[in-house]
Motif scaffolding. Sequence first.
Motif, PDB file in Angstrom:
ATOM      1  N   GLY A  91     113.380 -33.343 -11.643  1.00 27.58           N
ATOM      2  CA  GLY A  91     113.202 -34.425 -13.229  1.00 27.58           C
ATOM      3  C   GLY A  91     112.602 -32.651 -13.831  1.00 27.58           C
ATOM      4  O   GLY A  91     113.114 -31.995 -15.129  1.00 27.58           O
ATOM      5  N   ALA A  92     112.366 -31.810 -13.050  1.00 25.84           N
ATOM      6  CA  ALA A  92     111.894 -30.299 -13.438  1.00 25.84           C
ATOM      7  C   ALA A  92     113.445 -29.512 -13.573  1.00 25.84           C
ATOM      8  O   ALA A  92     113.382 -28.736 -14.701  1.00 25.84           O
ATOM      9  CB  ALA A  92     110.848 -29.475 -12.640  1.00 25.84           C
ATOM     10  N   VAL A  93     114.296 -29.799 -12.927  1.00 26.95           N
ATOM     11  CA  VAL A  93     114.842 -29.277 -12.897  1.00 26.95           C
ATOM     12  C   VAL A  93     116.424 -29.644 -14.282  1.00 26.95           C
ATOM     13  O   VAL A  93     117.095 -28.707 -14.797  1.00 26.95           O
ATOM     14  CB  VAL A  93     116.235 -29.396 -11.677  1.00 26.95           C
ATOM     15  CG1 VAL A  93     117.970 -28.733 -12.041  1.00 26.95           C
ATOM     16  CG2 VAL A  93     115.558 -29.033  -9.916  1.00 26.95           C
ATOM     17  N   VAL A  94     116.307 -30.748 -14.207  1.00 30.25           N
ATOM     18  CA  VAL A  94     117.114 -31.639 -15.533  1.00 30.25           C
ATOM     19  C   VAL A  94     116.273 -30.686 -16.981  1.00 30.25           C
ATOM     20  O   VAL A  94     117.052 -30.785 -17.755  1.00 30.25           O
ATOM     21  CB  VAL A  94     116.747 -33.210 -15.665  1.00 30.25           C
ATOM     22  CG1 VAL A  94     117.296 -33.213 -16.701  1.00 30.25           C
ATOM     23  CG2 VAL A  94     117.384 -34.103 -14.257  1.00 30.25           C
ATOM     24  N   THR A 101     121.921 -34.657 -15.509  1.00 28.05           N
ATOM     25  CA  THR A 101     121.179 -36.041 -15.479  1.00 28.05           C
ATOM     26  C   THR A 101     120.408 -36.584 -14.357  1.00 28.05           C
ATOM     27  O   THR A 101     120.547 -35.842 -12.915  1.00 28.05           O
ATOM     28  CB  THR A 101     121.535 -37.494 -15.561  1.00 28.05           C
ATOM     29  OG1 THR A 101     122.241 -37.729 -14.613  1.00 28.05           O
ATOM     30  CG2 THR A 101     122.693 -37.266 -17.084  1.00 28.05           C
ATOM     31  N   VAL A 102     119.100 -36.716 -13.766  1.00 23.44           N
ATOM     32  CA  VAL A 102     118.641 -36.982 -12.025  1.00 23.44           C
ATOM     33  C   VAL A 102     119.491 -37.893 -11.524  1.00 23.44           C
ATOM     34  O   VAL A 102     119.379 -37.243  -9.886  1.00 23.44           O
ATOM     35  CB  VAL A 102     116.926 -37.861 -12.240  1.00 23.44           C
ATOM     36  CG1 VAL A 102     116.157 -37.855 -11.154  1.00 23.44           C
ATOM     37  CG2 VAL A 102     116.298 -37.076 -13.473  1.00 23.44           C
ATOM     38  N   ARG A 103     120.516 -39.113 -11.726  1.00 23.32           N
ATOM     39  CA  ARG A 103     120.582 -39.539 -10.958  1.00 23.32           C
ATOM     40  C   ARG A 103     122.373 -38.839 -10.626  1.00 23.32           C
ATOM     41  O   ARG A 103     122.581 -38.776  -9.472  1.00 23.32           O
ATOM     42  CB  ARG A 103     121.077 -41.429 -11.616  1.00 23.32           C
ATOM     43  CG  ARG A 103     122.444 -41.464 -10.859  1.00 23.32           C
ATOM     44  CD  ARG A 103     123.055 -43.225 -11.577  1.00 23.32           C
ATOM     45  NE  ARG A 103     122.030 -44.068 -11.357  1.00 23.32           N
ATOM     46  CZ  ARG A 103     121.681 -44.920 -12.233  1.00 23.32           C
ATOM     47  NH1 ARG A 103     122.981 -45.727 -12.866  1.00 23.32           N
ATOM     48  NH2 ARG A 103     120.536 -45.415 -12.541  1.00 23.32           N
ATOM     49  N   GLY A 104     122.771 -38.016 -11.251  1.00 20.85           N
ATOM     50  CA  GLY A 104     123.707 -37.326 -10.841  1.00 20.85           C
ATOM     51  C   GLY A 104     123.858 -36.108 -10.090  1.00 20.85           C
ATOM     52  O   GLY A 104     124.439 -35.560  -9.270  1.00 20.85           O
ATOM     53  N   VAL A 105     121.967 -35.237 -10.427  1.00 23.70           N
ATOM     54  CA  VAL A 105     121.848 -34.150  -9.251  1.00 23.70           C
ATOM     55  C   VAL A 105     121.567 -34.938  -8.130  1.00 23.70           C
ATOM     56  O   VAL A 105     121.815 -34.264  -7.133  1.00 23.70           O
ATOM     57  CB  VAL A 105     120.693 -33.591 -10.221  1.00 23.70           C
ATOM     58  CG1 VAL A 105     120.415 -32.605  -9.300  1.00 23.70           C
ATOM     59  CG2 VAL A 105     120.923 -33.292 -11.145  1.00 23.70           C
ATOM     60  N   SER A 106     120.795 -36.113  -7.874  1.00 27.50           N
ATOM     61  CA  SER A 106     120.612 -36.685  -6.761  1.00 27.50           C
ATOM     62  C   SER A 106     122.103 -36.917  -6.515  1.00 27.50           C
ATOM     63  O   SER A 106     122.160 -37.079  -4.383  1.00 27.50           O
ATOM     64  CB  SER A 106     119.790 -37.529  -7.134  1.00 27.50           C
ATOM     65  OG  SER A 106     119.368 -38.745  -5.826  1.00 27.50           O
ATOM     66  N   ALA A 136     121.756 -25.361  -7.376  1.00 26.89           N
ATOM     67  CA  ALA A 136     120.293 -25.047  -5.949  1.00 26.89           C
ATOM     68  C   ALA A 136     119.998 -24.477  -6.425  1.00 26.89           C
ATOM     69  O   ALA A 136     118.432 -24.592  -5.262  1.00 26.89           O
ATOM     70  CB  ALA A 136     121.872 -24.633  -4.770  1.00 26.89           C
ATOM     71  N   ASP A 137     119.302 -23.435  -6.306  1.00 27.27           N
ATOM     72  CA  ASP A 137     118.463 -22.263  -6.593  1.00 27.27           C
ATOM     73  C   ASP A 137     117.172 -23.173  -7.299  1.00 27.27           C
ATOM     74  O   ASP A 137     116.362 -22.911  -7.397  1.00 27.27           O
ATOM     75  CB  ASP A 137     119.133 -20.855  -7.377  1.00 27.27           C
ATOM     76  CG  ASP A 137     119.473 -19.997  -6.178  1.00 27.27           C
ATOM     77  OD1 ASP A 137     118.955 -19.876  -5.498  1.00 27.27           O
ATOM     78  OD2 ASP A 137     119.939 -19.090  -7.061  1.00 27.27           O
ATOM     79  N   ALA A 138     117.366 -23.501  -8.465  1.00 32.80           N
ATOM     80  CA  ALA A 138     117.104 -24.416  -9.374  1.00 32.80           C
ATOM     81  C   ALA A 138     115.749 -25.478  -8.839  1.00 32.80           C
ATOM     82  O   ALA A 138     115.157 -25.910  -8.725  1.00 32.80           O
ATOM     83  CB  ALA A 138     117.753 -25.299 -10.561  1.00 32.80           C
ATOM     84  N   VAL A 139     116.338 -26.325  -7.616  1.00 31.51           N
ATOM     85  CA  VAL A 139     115.978 -26.929  -6.923  1.00 31.51           C
ATOM     86  C   VAL A 139     115.347 -26.647  -6.042  1.00 31.51           C
ATOM     87  O   VAL A 139     113.750 -27.224  -5.966  1.00 31.51           O
ATOM     88  CB  VAL A 139     116.973 -28.531  -6.060  1.00 31.51           C
ATOM     89  CG1 VAL A 139     117.077 -29.031  -5.217  1.00 31.51           C
ATOM     90  CG2 VAL A 139     118.144 -28.949  -7.363  1.00 31.51           C
ATOM     91  N   ALA A 140     115.658 -25.509  -4.977  1.00 30.32           N
ATOM     92  CA  ALA A 140     114.520 -25.007  -4.949  1.00 30.32           C
ATOM     93  C   ALA A 140     113.808 -24.642  -5.008  1.00 30.32           C
ATOM     94  O   ALA A 140     112.606 -25.085  -4.497  1.00 30.32           O
ATOM     95  CB  ALA A 140     115.211 -23.595  -4.071  1.00 30.32           C
TER      96      ALA A 140
END
Length: 528
Positions: A91-94, A101-106, A136-140
């Motif tokens: 959610g923080a990345v989105v 979207t959260v589902r698309g990223v997941s 990838a950087d944003a998720v990390a």
Amino acid sequence: MSHDVLATPRVPFARALRHHAALVAVLLVLGAVGGWLYASTTPSTYTSTTRILVNPSVGNPFSSTPSSVRQDQETSLETEAQMVRSEDVLGAVVDRSTGLTVRGVSRRLQVNVPPSTQVLEISYTADDPELARQVADAVAEAYLANRDARFKQVQDDRVGRLESQTVRTVEDLRSATNAAQKGTPAQRAFNNELADALRNELVNLRAQRTALENLTAPSGTVVSPATEPSGPPLLATLLWPVAGAVAGLGVGFLLALLLERLRGTVRSVAEVRDAGLTVVSAVPRHHVWQRRSAVERREQVDAAVRRVRTTVLALDPRPELISVVGTGSDTSDASAAEALAGSFTRAGHRVVLVRPAQGPGAGEVAVEEHGLAQLLLHERLDVRDVLRPTVEPLLSVLDGGGMGAESRELLSAERLRGVLAPLVEEGNVVVVHVPTGDDAGPADDEAYLGAADLGLVVVSTGRSRRRQVDELVAEAAASGSPRVALVVGRGDLRHPAPPGREDQPARPTAGREGSTSSADDPKARSRR
């Protein structure tokens, strides 16, 4: 006469593949092209990977002792990998990106834990290489921020509990100190001891709080930023064309087997021999691009029929009753019977051509409703009285006379031989065209072939069915009657040569084979 039975027929699968190799090759190419087109229309994807070193911390909820402040304890990385995919992190990345979207990223996010390490590998796949690297950087970063928040929350909770416990300990110490000034000596001594214990506990609580407040170790660090996104590997690019080619090959094999089972046509002289028939003559095979005129075809057919005639005349005893049977609707077996009869007449032999499928008035001259059918029905009727003359003095024709249910009931090999016996005894060569298809009854071919001294099977390459050839071979093996084969090409018998003279042969004389009557030829009389 015996016929050669060669090796066992080839495996149907191998024969189907050999005969339909072009179809299999076309489907193979179409499958490969289809797979390549599908792969080319599918958008390319790019994957970027970042690596995080996870540090154990006092905020780790998996610590064996809640009060532990050691920095070398193990952390459950599998649980941390699930936290990377949590809704709080994604959610923080989105929230910091648009169009996600959260589902698309997941769905496009992968988190791996290398064995025996404290490292998390976070990979993201996208159609845009720059987007894959950024996400990838944003998720990390979002995961580390979330872990720091979890660590701070756990630390604050522990500091708060220590603060509350310290307040209670101070109040208890104050009460114990006041009580030590009053009461009996025993009560004052007890309260003094209690006050000392509370002072020690207060020192320990202040030490724990100081240790927690001074803990500044990071919860984790990025040891490898997001890599340059890599496109699909070469193996994945070739996967669809190869899969399409394999699918096309499989479909080609199935169609080849199906076509061979449904059609199963004979395509060469070798297949006729493999079926168990002796090939006495064959018209040379010509490919599609080799055009032949009607005259060339007629000359080649005449040469093949002459070889059949020569083979028949060389047999001892010589067959006097020859049945000609076709193996398909387009083999022109009637033309083959006429061509064979004409060849014998051109060689100076008297010939009777029996055409059971021809009714009264079917030819140039009608015969008052008399033919083979009437000969079967009326035993006193003489076969010589119903023969039809032709323009060739040595050739006569016996038509069917309208074969019906009653005459077919009487049709058998023995009865047919009895009807035609006078012709054979007079030295005629009797050629019987065996009707097939709609012109034949349920067991007509067995009667015609069983009555003959020799059966000539006309096989047309590309038209005759292998199944029909096998049935004729099986019937010959069961009845013991010899059969040979004449192999022609498609359409070779459509223009047979008319019955005529061959280099003006002399009229049959009394000493010529096949031209004397039974009264002058003892061999003819004893042949039956």
